[in-house]
Design an enzyme around this catalytic site. Structure first.
Site, PDB file in Angstrom:
ATOM      1  N   CYS A 118       0.830  -1.201   0.000  1.00  0.00           N
ATOM      2  CA  CYS A 118       0.000   0.000   0.000  1.00  0.00           C
ATOM      3  C   CYS A 118       0.871   1.259   0.000  1.00  0.00           C
ATOM      4  O   CYS A 118       0.523   2.262  -0.636  1.00  0.00           O
ATOM      5  CB  CYS A 118      -0.911   0.020   1.229  1.00  0.00           C
ATOM      6  SG  CYS A 118      -2.266  -1.175   1.203  1.00  0.00           S
ATOM      7  N   CYS A 200      -8.345  -2.028  -4.248  1.00  0.00           N
ATOM      8  CA  CYS A 200      -7.676  -2.852  -5.248  1.00  0.00           C
ATOM      9  C   CYS A 200      -8.434  -4.174  -5.424  1.00  0.00           C
ATOM     10  O   CYS A 200      -8.969  -4.722  -4.459  1.00  0.00           O
ATOM     11  CB  CYS A 200      -6.236  -3.130  -4.824  1.00  0.00           C
ATOM     12  SG  CYS A 200      -5.176  -1.678  -4.809  1.00  0.00           S
ATOM     13  N   CYS A 228      -4.796   1.610   5.037  1.00  0.00           N
ATOM     14  CA  CYS A 228      -3.699   1.386   4.094  1.00  0.00           C
ATOM     15  C   CYS A 228      -2.533   2.334   4.282  1.00  0.00           C
ATOM     16  O   CYS A 228      -1.518   2.194   3.605  1.00  0.00           O
ATOM     17  CB  CYS A 228      -4.215   1.499   2.660  1.00  0.00           C
ATOM     18  SG  CYS A 228      -4.919   3.112   2.288  1.00  0.00           S
TER      19      CYS A 228
END
Length: 253
Positions: A118, A200, A228
């Site tokens: 991330c 994602c 993240c």
């Protein structure tokens, strides 16, 4: 205002309050940027930004692993509002080095490796996007996650060194959807397929009815680690930064 004259009172109150909040932020920070994940909250914020003057900039982080439906929203926004969404991408060399060292799906192995991924794909591009700006806006809501229950509407972002605004912090999901549907705001079609929170593709799944809205994000981890790095303060074990008197969170504050 005529196009909104038929809105139910509760929806109208929410909508016009949001316009006031965005307008006040824009007045205080004309260079503020809206960070969009192309989820429904950000779609609503884009709709609000499009009504305000000055019109704020909008950007999206393209991690290289987004759903096709999410990427397609860039053109939807451009065509509907005339807003050129700036697309930020990670450093290809950094991505390649990480994959070479740890494998393509190392994020499933540990929280540390997932956060490293991330960091490369999201945090570093975000830092570049925000460089030189005085404020940014997110679509975070307190209801979304255990890590966001204390989310303020305005705060100092220590990670990136600028003001941060969360104008939907006190909104419920039902509030968001009521306004989006009433105003026919275009939104990511993944929401209609059971994705309340969209990130994602390998790290996002559909959720079952009644599950936490972010249960489909990094579902193999503990609930209190599911951030993240974009919103590091949500995980910080310290007192929340309270908005200062100079912070703008609504038109009458």
């Amino acid at each position: 205002m005529s196009e909104h004259s038929s809105l139910p009172d509760a929806v109208a109150r929410r909508w016009f309050d949001l316009l006031d909040r965005i307008g006040a932020i824009a007045a205080a920070h004309p260079d503020a940027l809206l960070a969009s994940s192309m989820g429904v909250e950000d779609s609503l914020l884009i709709h609000a930004v499009a009504q305000c003057t000055p019109r704020l900039g909008v950007f999206m982080l393209d991690t290289g692993r987004l759903h096709a439906e999410t990427l397609a929203m860039v053109d939807v926004v451009r065509q509907r509002y005339g807003i050129p969404v700036r697309v930020m991408q990670p450093d290809p060399a950094a991505v390649q080095a990480h994959v070479a060292a740890h494998g393509e799906f190392a994020f499933y192995e540990s929280v540390a490796l997932r956060k490293e991924c991330c960091g490369i794909r999201k945090v570093e591009p975000l830092r570049r996007a925000l460089a030189g700006h005085s404020a940014w806006i997110t679509g975070q809501r307190r209801e979304q996650s255990i890590t966001r229950v204390d989310l303020p509407e305005a705060q100092w972002d220590e990670t990136f060194g600028l003001r941060k605004y969360n104008p939907l912090a006190d909104w419920a999901g039902d509030d968001v959807w009521a306004v989006v549907r009433a105003l026919a705001v275009p939104y990511n079609p993944l929401h209609d397929r059971g994705y309340p929170s969209i990130g994602c593709e390998p790290c996002t799944r559909a959720v079952r009815p009644g599950e936490d809205p972010r249960a489909g994000r990094w579902w193999w981890e503990q609930r209190d680690s599911r951030e993240c790095g974009l919103h590091a303060s949500n995980l910080a074990d310290r007192p929340r930064v309270r908005p200062r008197a100079t912070d703008v969170v609504s038109s009458d504050s």
